[in-house]
Design a protein around this motif. Sequence first.
Motif, short mmCIF file in Angstrom:
data_model
loop_
_atom_site.label_atom_id
_atom_site.label_comp_id
_atom_site.label_asym_id
_atom_site.label_seq_id
_atom_site.Cartn_x
_atom_site.Cartn_y
_atom_site.Cartn_z
N PRO A 1 4.49 8.25 -2.77
CA PRO A 1 4.46 9.44 -4.16
C PRO A 1 3.39 9.60 -4.60
O PRO A 1 3.36 11.11 -4.30
N ALA A 2 2.11 9.05 -3.64
CA ALA A 2 0.78 10.62 -3.97
C ALA A 2 0.78 11.45 -2.57
O ALA A 2 0.40 12.96 -3.06
N MET A 3 1.08 11.33 -1.52
CA MET A 3 1.62 12.09 -0.50
C MET A 3 2.44 13.15 -1.03
O MET A 3 2.67 14.76 -0.96
N ALA A 4 3.58 12.85 -0.72
CA ALA A 4 4.61 13.86 -1.92
C ALA A 4 4.89 14.43 -2.95
O ALA A 4 4.65 15.69 -2.92
N PHE A 5 3.26 14.18 -3.64
CA PHE A 5 2.55 14.99 -4.80
C PHE A 5 2.02 16.20 -4.32
O PHE A 5 2.25 17.20 -5.20
N ALA A 6 1.35 15.71 -3.42
CA ALA A 6 0.37 16.57 -3.06
C ALA A 6 0.87 18.04 -1.46
O ALA A 6 0.85 18.58 -2.01
N VAL A 7 2.14 17.19 -1.17
CA VAL A 7 2.47 18.63 -0.29
C VAL A 7 3.75 19.48 -1.77
O VAL A 7 3.79 20.42 -0.72
N LEU A 8 4.52 18.06 -2.55
CA LEU A 8 4.87 19.54 -3.25
C LEU A 8 3.90 20.31 -4.13
O LEU A 8 4.38 21.62 -5.10
N LEU A 9 2.91 19.88 -4.52
CA LEU A 9 1.98 20.87 -5.14
C LEU A 9 1.41 21.76 -4.33
O LEU A 9 1.30 23.14 -4.92
N MET A 10 1.54 21.57 -2.71
CA MET A 10 1.02 22.50 -2.39
C MET A 10 2.12 24.11 -1.57
O MET A 10 2.06 25.46 -0.94
N TRP B 1 0.65 -1.29 0.11
CA TRP B 1 -0.38 -0.04 0.31
C TRP B 1 1.21 1.11 -0.11
O TRP B 1 0.37 2.73 -0.43
N TRP B 2 2.17 1.17 1.02
CA TRP B 2 2.97 2.48 1.07
C TRP B 2 3.37 2.30 -0.44
O TRP B 2 4.00 4.36 -1.08
N SER B 3 3.72 1.98 -1.27
CA SER B 3 4.32 1.81 -3.05
C SER B 3 3.58 3.00 -3.61
O SER B 3 3.95 3.34 -4.56
N VAL B 4 2.05 3.16 -3.12
CA VAL B 4 1.16 4.23 -4.17
C VAL B 4 1.16 5.29 -2.88
O VAL B 4 1.15 6.85 -3.82
N ALA B 5 0.38 5.29 -1.40
CA ALA B 5 0.48 6.19 -1.16
C ALA B 5 1.98 7.12 -1.03
O ALA B 5 1.58 8.58 -0.97
#
Length: 78
Positions: free
Chosen positions: A35-44, A29-33
């Motif tokens: 990168p998605a969280m990192a993308f959201a943080v970088l987007l903000m 599960w963490w292999s998807v979660a």
Amino acid sequence: MSARTPSAPAQTRTPPPAGRDPHEIRLPWWSVALPAMAFAVLLMLPSGASDAHAATGSPSAVAQVLERIQEVLAHRGA
């Protein structure tokens, strides 16, 4: 020249269980979660940087996103 004999028998592949795709790849599960969280943080980050120099009292982008998530979850539960 002597002929070489294998010291261990050759291993054979076992067929996949019935009903499963032999080419299916299972990821944790963490292999998807992560990168998605990192993308959201970088987007903000860019929107958060503009609020750093001006203290206008408006909520940050993170606070706005969290408020929106709460609204959606409250609306979904009702």
